[in-house]
Design a protein around this motif. Structure first.
Motif, mmCIF file in Angstrom:
data_model
loop_
_atom_site.group_PDB
_atom_site.id
_atom_site.type_symbol
_atom_site.label_atom_id
_atom_site.label_comp_id
_atom_site.label_asym_id
_atom_site.label_seq_id
_atom_site.Cartn_x
_atom_site.Cartn_y
_atom_site.Cartn_z
ATOM 1 N N CYS A 1 -46.282 46.723 53.951
ATOM 2 C CA CYS A 1 -46.104 46.200 55.313
ATOM 3 C C CYS A 1 -44.711 46.532 55.850
ATOM 4 N N GLU A 2 -43.703 46.428 54.985
ATOM 5 C CA GLU A 2 -42.333 46.722 55.418
ATOM 6 C C GLU A 2 -42.184 48.186 55.829
ATOM 7 N N ASP A 3 -42.942 49.072 55.195
ATOM 8 C CA ASP A 3 -42.869 50.484 55.564
ATOM 9 C C ASP A 3 -43.345 50.718 56.995
ATOM 10 N N PHE A 4 -44.225 49.864 57.482
ATOM 11 C CA PHE A 4 -44.750 50.010 58.845
ATOM 12 C C PHE A 4 -43.879 49.299 59.886
ATOM 13 N N GLN B 1 -44.611 69.631 57.050
ATOM 14 C CA GLN B 1 -44.675 69.878 58.488
ATOM 15 C C GLN B 1 -44.098 68.694 59.271
ATOM 16 N N LEU B 2 -44.366 67.500 58.783
ATOM 17 C CA LEU B 2 -43.886 66.301 59.480
ATOM 18 C C LEU B 2 -42.371 66.176 59.393
ATOM 19 N N LYS B 3 -41.795 66.607 58.278
ATOM 20 C CA LYS B 3 -40.361 66.427 58.057
ATOM 21 C C LYS B 3 -39.528 67.603 58.567
ATOM 22 N N ALA B 4 -40.170 68.553 59.202
ATOM 23 C CA ALA B 4 -39.420 69.722 59.681
ATOM 24 C C ALA B 4 -38.303 69.269 60.617
ATOM 25 N N MET B 5 -37.068 69.571 60.273
ATOM 26 C CA MET B 5 -35.902 69.070 61.014
ATOM 27 C C MET B 5 -35.794 69.759 62.376
ATOM 28 N N TYR C 1 -59.481 59.031 53.187
ATOM 29 C CA TYR C 1 -58.998 58.872 51.804
ATOM 30 C C TYR C 1 -57.922 57.787 51.754
ATOM 31 N N ALA C 2 -58.254 56.603 52.260
ATOM 32 C CA ALA C 2 -57.249 55.537 52.381
ATOM 33 C C ALA C 2 -56.606 55.201 51.042
ATOM 34 N N LEU C 3 -57.403 55.026 50.014
ATOM 35 C CA LEU C 3 -56.855 54.620 48.715
ATOM 36 C C LEU C 3 -55.949 55.706 48.137
ATOM 37 N N ARG C 4 -56.305 56.948 48.286
ATOM 38 C CA ARG C 4 -55.494 58.041 47.752
ATOM 39 C C ARG C 4 -54.221 58.246 48.560
ATOM 40 N N CYS C 5 -54.193 57.716 49.785
ATOM 41 C CA CYS C 5 -52.996 57.843 50.625
ATOM 42 C C CYS C 5 -51.943 56.778 50.323
ATOM 43 N N LEU C 6 -52.312 55.710 49.605
ATOM 44 C CA LEU C 6 -51.364 54.617 49.362
ATOM 45 C C LEU C 6 -50.036 55.091 48.756
ATOM 46 N N PRO C 7 -50.047 55.963 47.744
ATOM 47 C CA PRO C 7 -48.751 56.383 47.169
ATOM 48 C C PRO C 7 -47.863 57.150 48.154
ATOM 49 N N PHE C 8 -48.446 57.624 49.256
ATOM 50 C CA PHE C 8 -47.684 58.425 50.215
ATOM 51 C C PHE C 8 -47.184 57.610 51.407
ATOM 52 N N VAL C 9 -47.488 56.311 51.437
ATOM 53 C CA VAL C 9 -47.069 55.483 52.568
ATOM 54 C C VAL C 9 -45.555 55.471 52.698
ATOM 55 N N ARG C 10 -44.862 55.321 51.581
ATOM 56 C CA ARG C 10 -43.409 55.150 51.604
ATOM 57 C C ARG C 10 -42.680 56.405 52.076
ATOM 58 N N VAL C 11 -43.322 57.570 52.009
ATOM 59 C CA VAL C 11 -42.676 58.788 52.512
ATOM 60 C C VAL C 11 -43.215 59.172 53.891
ATOM 61 N N THR C 12 -44.491 58.828 54.153
ATOM 62 C CA THR C 12 -45.108 59.239 55.422
ATOM 63 C C THR C 12 -44.609 58.400 56.586
ATOM 64 N N LEU C 13 -44.575 57.062 56.424
ATOM 65 C CA LEU C 13 -44.212 56.199 57.548
ATOM 66 C C LEU C 13 -42.766 56.379 57.997
ATOM 67 N N PRO C 14 -41.780 56.458 57.086
ATOM 68 C CA PRO C 14 -40.417 56.734 57.563
ATOM 69 C C PRO C 14 -40.320 58.073 58.290
ATOM 70 N N ALA C 15 -41.000 59.096 57.771
ATOM 71 C CA ALA C 15 -40.965 60.405 58.436
ATOM 72 C C ALA C 15 -41.631 60.334 59.810
ATOM 73 N N LEU C 16 -42.735 59.603 59.890
ATOM 74 C CA LEU C 16 -43.425 59.460 61.172
ATOM 75 C C LEU C 16 -42.564 58.686 62.159
ATOM 76 N N CYS C 17 -41.921 57.623 61.682
ATOM 77 C CA CYS C 17 -41.064 56.819 62.556
ATOM 78 C C CYS C 17 -39.877 57.645 63.062
ATOM 79 N N ALA C 18 -39.339 58.530 62.218
ATOM 80 C CA ALA C 18 -38.200 59.347 62.613
ATOM 81 C C ALA C 18 -38.553 60.318 63.733
ATOM 82 N N THR C 19 -39.819 60.690 63.820
ATOM 83 C CA THR C 19 -40.220 61.634 64.857
ATOM 84 C C THR C 19 -40.635 60.943 66.160
ATOM 85 N N MET C 20 -40.823 59.612 66.121
ATOM 86 C CA MET C 20 -41.339 58.912 67.298
ATOM 87 C C MET C 20 -40.386 59.005 68.490
#
Length: 504
Positions: free
Chosen positions: A113-116, A27-31, A50-69
């Motif tokens: 940190c760089e992802d943010f 949903q976040l990446k919908a062009m 679920y902070a710990l379970r979200c760690l592997p998704f940081v590298r895909v979530t933050l760029p997608a979130l930044c692209a929508t800002m």
């Protein structure tokens, strides 16, 4: 409906985390579409729960979130995006400092940190000047969370520190400043966990901002907000104790009555500080507050009494330069005088009664188990309990004196400080005379106030070990009978008559 759907999605993630996260990512990446508020809110909730379970998704979530800002204007979607940034930043920060994870891999921390960082830069460049109140509040939360993450991960520290003056400036920009204080407290808590000092200039700016908030009569903070403001002050004080004390001393002498009261309140917070640099300033703090003991403002006098409470709960050794016990009784006496017609003190009756109640509460909450307290308090309290003008304090006085006498009788008092008042006959408490003991019962006014009479009798019972042997034998038998009488139980020989007061 959206809130309920989000709650269901969050509950589903407990057992099907990857399935829920994958759907949110799609949903976040919908062009070609602006991000949807429910998607952003759900992403934030996932990171919070679920902070710990979200760690592997940081590298895909933050760029997608930044692209929508860039597609976010203002209003609810902007606030949802800020909430997602805040929760993901805080979640990652918790993971980086979690003792359960041990030593977090340095390279992985740097990458997180760089992802943010792109989202941080976009926020700094585009969202710091928001006009709407709710938008400002949301940006404050997101910015503070990212600053805390960078400080925790030791990445981009210069850029992070640069945002603290902006954060303090928001006290002047927003109407509800509690969110600013909560965000500031979060950053300072991160620094405390890292044992990283606040720069002196920033620390002093925090002191000034906190004091202003506490003394602002137009927007007086609520109890929870005051707690956070006090914590912010405590967290920054070790960085520049000398400058902080000078600033507060200036407010004590030159500020308004609200500014003086706020300064005394902040000094009271420092009484329990563990930092040696702050502890060594305690005598100066006591001297500064003592100078306000006769301040005409009832607000300031209440603050001084609260300072006395903290001082007595800390240690008796800090009290030698100022007889704070005498100050409590002096304030009670002056407040009593205000309730007499013709008194010139500029207080209302309700203010005087509140001041009296505070004195009673302080005496009732004294921790007499602290080292040095029996020898500090016993002679003073025995002196005041014999004076009729303090009869309203008889109940807390009796309680304190009974505990003190019990401690001394048990011989449990530890060795006193070498500078304990030498005028106390080498630590022995005075032996009250029979006329003096009679005054206690007279002050209790047994015909009108049963509670005070019971307190007086219980005190006399505790003092029986310090009486003449001839009087002690009578005391042992008579006081229990009098107490039973007041409780509605009278003994006649071996027969007990209950609930028949006055029968012989």
């Amino acid at each position: 409906v959206q809130v309920a759907a989000g709650d269901v999605l969050l509950a589903l993630a407990h057992t099907h985390f990857h399935l829920v996260m994958a759907e949110l990512q799609s949903q976040l990446k919908a062009m070609g579409k602006a991000p949807k508020e429910p998607v952003l809110l759900s992403l934030g909730s996932m990171a919070h729960s679920y902070a710990l379970r979200c760690l592997p998704f940081v590298r895909v979530t933050l760029p997608a979130l930044c692209a929508t800002m860039s597609q976010v204007g203002s209003g609810r979607v902007l606030r949802a995006a800020c909430s997602a940034l805040e929760q993901w930043s805080r979640g990652v920060q918790r993971c980086l400092c979690s003792p359960e994870l041990g030593s977090f891999p340095r390279l992985q921390a740097v990458q997180l940190c760089e992802d943010f960082y792109p989202a941080f830069c976009y926020t700094v460049g585009n969202w710091l000047g928001c006009e709407e109140e709710e938008d400002k509040q949301a940006v404050v939360g997101a910015m503070a969370a990212m600053v805390g993450l960078f400080l925790q991960g030791k990445q981009h520290p210069e850029q992070a520190w640069e945002q603290l003056p902006w954060l303090l400036q928001q006290y002047q920009e927003v109407q509800d400043t509690s969110r600013v204080t909560e965000s500031l407290c979060y950053v300072l808590d991160v620094l405390e966990g890292l044992q990283s000092p606040v720069p002196e200039s920033t620390a002093l700016a925090i002191s000034i901002a906190v004091h202003y908030q506490l003394s602002d009569v137009c927007k007086e903070p609520g109890p929870a907000h005051r707690v956070l403001l006090s914590r912010c002050f405590l967290l920054q004080a070790p960085a520049c104790p000398e400058e902080t004390l000078i600033f507060l001393q200036f407010q004590l002498s030159a500020g308004s009555h609200a500014a003086r009261a706020a300064a005394v309140g902040l000094l009271a917070e420092l009484v329990h500080a563990d930092t040696p640099a702050v502890r060594e300033k305690l005598p100066q703090m006591v001297q500064a507050v003592q100078s306000l003991s006769h301040d005409p403002s009832v607000q300031v006098r209440r603050a001084v009494l609260e300072f006395v409470r903290e001082l007595l709960s800390c240690s008796s050794q800090s009290c030698w330069p100022w007889d704070v016990v005498e100050h409590i009784f002096s304030e009670f006496h002056q407040a009593s005088g205000r309730l007499v017609p013709g008194c010139i003190l500029p207080w209302k009756d309700a203010e005087a009664e509140a001041l009296q109640a505070l004195c009673v509460d302080i005496l009732g909450s004294l921790d007499v188990s602290l080292r040095g307290m029996p020898k500090l308090l016993l002679p003073r309290l025995l002196h005041y309990v014999l004076q009729a003008q303090y009869s309203d304090l008889l109940v807390p006085l009796s309680r304190c004196l009974r505990v003190l006498l019990e401690r001394l009788e048990r011989g449990s008092e530890e060795e006193e400080e070498p500078d304990t008042m030498a005028s106390q006959e080498e630590g022995r408490s005075p032996r009250p005379s029979f006329p003096a003991l009679a005054q206690v019962l007279v002050a209790a006014d047994p015909h009108r106030n049963r509670e005070r009479t019971v307190a007086a009798l219980q005190l006399l019972q505790a003092l029986q070990g310090r009486m003449h042997r001839a009087l002690r034998a009578v005391w042992v038998t008579q006081i229990p009978l009098l107490l039973q009488h007041l409780a509605g139980k009278v003994w006649v020989g071996r027969k007990r008559l209950e609930g028949k007061e006055g029968q012989q």
